[in-house]
Design a protein around this motif. Structure first.
Motif, PDB file in Angstrom:
ATOM      1  N   LEU A   7      37.402  38.291  50.856  1.00  0.00           N
ATOM      2  CA  LEU A   7      37.739  38.759  49.313  1.00  0.00           C
ATOM      3  C   LEU A   7      37.446  40.093  49.215  1.00  0.00           C
ATOM      4  CD1 LEU A   7      38.915  37.970  46.632  1.00  0.00           C
ATOM      5  CD2 LEU A   7      36.333  37.640  45.784  1.00  0.00           C
ATOM      6  N   VAL A   8      36.437  40.809  49.567  1.00  0.00           N
ATOM      7  CA  VAL A   8      36.230  42.196  49.455  1.00  0.00           C
ATOM      8  C   VAL A   8      37.174  42.995  50.260  1.00  0.00           C
ATOM      9  CG1 VAL A   8      34.581  44.026  50.269  1.00  0.00           C
ATOM     10  CG2 VAL A   8      33.687  41.895  49.160  1.00  0.00           C
ATOM     11  N   GLN A   9      37.457  42.708  51.440  1.00  0.00           N
ATOM     12  CA  GLN A   9      38.530  43.337  52.186  1.00  0.00           C
ATOM     13  C   GLN A   9      39.818  42.970  51.735  1.00  0.00           C
ATOM     14  OE1 GLN A   9      37.938  45.259  55.058  1.00  0.00           O
ATOM     15  NE2 GLN A   9      35.732  44.705  54.703  1.00  0.00           N
ATOM     16  N   THR A  10      40.335  41.884  50.928  1.00  0.00           N
ATOM     17  CA  THR A  10      41.425  41.466  50.486  1.00  0.00           C
ATOM     18  C   THR A  10      41.607  42.450  49.359  1.00  0.00           C
ATOM     19  OG1 THR A  10      41.652  39.389  51.208  1.00  0.00           O
ATOM     20  CG2 THR A  10      43.055  40.192  49.339  1.00  0.00           C
ATOM     21  N   VAL A  64      44.112  45.321  45.198  1.00  0.00           N
ATOM     22  CA  VAL A  64      43.874  45.581  43.815  1.00  0.00           C
ATOM     23  C   VAL A  64      43.280  47.205  43.773  1.00  0.00           C
ATOM     24  CG1 VAL A  64      42.413  45.298  41.850  1.00  0.00           C
ATOM     25  CG2 VAL A  64      43.679  43.417  43.124  1.00  0.00           C
ATOM     26  N   VAL A  65      42.167  47.282  44.687  1.00  0.00           N
ATOM     27  CA  VAL A  65      41.654  48.514  44.767  1.00  0.00           C
ATOM     28  C   VAL A  65      42.282  49.845  45.196  1.00  0.00           C
ATOM     29  CG1 VAL A  65      39.322  49.786  45.730  1.00  0.00           C
ATOM     30  CG2 VAL A  65      39.318  47.242  45.228  1.00  0.00           C
ATOM     31  N   ALA A 116      50.946  43.244  46.531  1.00  0.00           N
ATOM     32  CA  ALA A 116      50.869  42.289  45.755  1.00  0.00           C
ATOM     33  C   ALA A 116      49.632  41.567  46.118  1.00  0.00           C
ATOM     34  CB  ALA A 116      52.110  41.243  46.145  1.00  0.00           C
ATOM     35  N   ALA A 117      48.884  40.826  45.136  1.00  0.00           N
ATOM     36  CA  ALA A 117      47.821  39.896  45.411  1.00  0.00           C
ATOM     37  C   ALA A 117      48.032  38.716  44.459  1.00  0.00           C
ATOM     38  CB  ALA A 117      46.510  40.647  45.108  1.00  0.00           C
ATOM     39  N   PRO A 118      49.068  37.902  44.557  1.00  0.00           N
ATOM     40  CA  PRO A 118      49.239  36.819  43.520  1.00  0.00           C
ATOM     41  C   PRO A 118      48.047  35.945  43.382  1.00  0.00           C
ATOM     42  CG  PRO A 118      50.425  36.476  45.528  1.00  0.00           C
ATOM     43  CD  PRO A 118      49.890  37.780  45.566  1.00  0.00           C
ATOM     44  N   LEU A 119      47.443  35.373  44.374  1.00  0.00           N
ATOM     45  CA  LEU A 119      46.293  34.626  44.216  1.00  0.00           C
ATOM     46  C   LEU A 119      45.206  35.207  43.286  1.00  0.00           C
ATOM     47  CD1 LEU A 119      45.379  31.873  44.673  1.00  0.00           C
ATOM     48  CD2 LEU A 119      44.234  32.381  46.789  1.00  0.00           C
ATOM     49  N   LEU A 120      44.886  36.334  43.512  1.00  0.00           N
ATOM     50  CA  LEU A 120      43.734  37.212  42.790  1.00  0.00           C
ATOM     51  C   LEU A 120      44.322  37.156  41.373  1.00  0.00           C
ATOM     52  CD1 LEU A 120      42.628  40.015  44.887  1.00  0.00           C
ATOM     53  CD2 LEU A 120      42.060  37.487  45.161  1.00  0.00           C
ATOM     54  N   GLU A 121      45.749  37.377  40.969  1.00  0.00           N
ATOM     55  CA  GLU A 121      46.245  37.615  39.703  1.00  0.00           C
ATOM     56  C   GLU A 121      46.130  36.061  39.189  1.00  0.00           C
ATOM     57  OE1 GLU A 121      47.275  39.907  37.874  1.00  0.00           O
ATOM     58  OE2 GLU A 121      47.470  41.600  39.210  1.00  0.00           O
ATOM     59  N   GLN A 122      46.218  35.022  39.780  1.00  0.00           N
ATOM     60  CA  GLN A 122      46.287  33.677  39.427  1.00  0.00           C
ATOM     61  C   GLN A 122      45.038  33.442  38.879  1.00  0.00           C
ATOM     62  OE1 GLN A 122      48.468  30.740  41.669  1.00  0.00           O
ATOM     63  NE2 GLN A 122      46.950  29.057  41.068  1.00  0.00           N
ATOM     64  N   TRP A 123      43.934  33.667  39.854  1.00  0.00           N
ATOM     65  CA  TRP A 123      42.515  33.337  39.558  1.00  0.00           C
ATOM     66  C   TRP A 123      42.137  33.937  38.240  1.00  0.00           C
ATOM     67  CZ3 TRP A 123      40.780  34.223  45.262  1.00  0.00           C
ATOM     68  CH2 TRP A 123      40.914  33.077  46.035  1.00  0.00           C
ATOM     69  N   ALA A 124      42.377  35.167  38.128  1.00  0.00           N
ATOM     70  CA  ALA A 124      41.901  36.038  36.954  1.00  0.00           C
ATOM     71  C   ALA A 124      42.748  35.514  35.669  1.00  0.00           C
ATOM     72  CB  ALA A 124      42.325  37.601  37.069  1.00  0.00           C
ATOM     73  N   HIS A 125      43.888  34.946  35.929  1.00  0.00           N
ATOM     74  CA  HIS A 125      44.918  34.563  34.588  1.00  0.00           C
ATOM     75  C   HIS A 125      44.080  33.422  33.967  1.00  0.00           C
ATOM     76  CE1 HIS A 125      48.191  34.573  32.251  1.00  0.00           C
ATOM     77  NE2 HIS A 125      48.427  33.278  32.393  1.00  0.00           N
TER      78      HIS A 125
END
Length: 228
Positions: free
Chosen positions: A50-53, A58-59, A207-216
């Motif tokens: 997750l850190v690397q992704t 996002v970073v 794009a990081a759709p899964l990270l966005e979904q988790w945040a949402h």
């Protein structure tokens, strides 16, 4: 003496100050997406991935936004186009709201520490800056160059995630410190990719759709330690 760089503040010292998680800007409420990820089903063993992704997605966006914001402040350009570019690359309104919440604290701190500076004027005019926009403005006020600015954003994200892991997972604190150290080369890749940027149009949009979904979905959970 210039209003943006008090001579008694060395850029290296200022960089350490701005990277300190105890800075009174509300950073303690953030987990760099770790809590949403764990609630969404991420296994603890996958936290280094997750850190690397985040560093690749996002970073990289946020570091670029901070670098361009720094340039705009120093060049006397408005921050609104940079904020708009950030918003266009941050689809989740939940993620945007969390960023603005911390950005407000950074705006307040900038007005207190560097009153009358170009950074204070720019942030005051913007009103509700996103976190990376505010960081870039603070970097300009503190005399950080573009590379230090990008490194600050990347380090802060990884360190925030690692600190949150100690509260969310049963692990050896040395493991979290090792994750931070292991991320060093990827952090420098972020620096090399964005430190030259000056225009909002040059900010990358991975794009990081899964990270966005988790945040949402994160706000729907009743047992949370962090806001994001």
């Amino acid at each position: 003496m210039t209003p943006d760089m008090p001579p008694e503040i060395h850029p290296e010292f200022a960089s350490m100050l701005l990277a300190d998680g105890r800075l009174p800007v509300g950073g303690h409420t953030q987990s760099s997406g770790l809590e949403p990820a764990l609630l969404g089903g991420l296994a603890e063993g996958d936290i280094p991935a997750l850190v690397q992704t985040r560093l690749r997605t996002v970073v990289r966006v946020e570091a670029a936004v901070a670098v361009v914001s720094r340039h705009h402040v120093l060049a006397g350009l408005p921050l609104e186009p940079v904020q708009d570019a950030w918003a266009a690359r941050t689809p989740s309104e939940v993620a945007r709201a969390a960023s603005v919440a911390v950005g407000r604290g950074q705006r307040r701190l900038t007005l207190r520490l560097w009153p009358g500076s170009g950074a204070a004027t720019s942030l005051d005019a913007l009103g509700t800056p996103a976190r990376p926009v505010a960081v870039g403005a603070m970097a300009a006020a503190a005399g950080l160059d573009a590379a230090r600015t990008a490194r600050l954003v990347a380090y802060d994200d990884v360190q925030t995630l690692c600190a949150a892991a100690l509260k969310l997972c049963p692990l050896d604190p040395a493991d979290a410190t090792a994750w931070l150290l292991d991320a060093g080369s990827a952090v420098e890749e972020v620096v090399g990719a964005v430190a030259h940027l000056t225009e909002p149009s040059g900010i990358p949009a991975p794009a990081a759709p899964l990270l966005e979904q988790w945040a949402h979905h994160h706000p729907t959970h009743s047992r949370r330690l962090f806001s994001a």
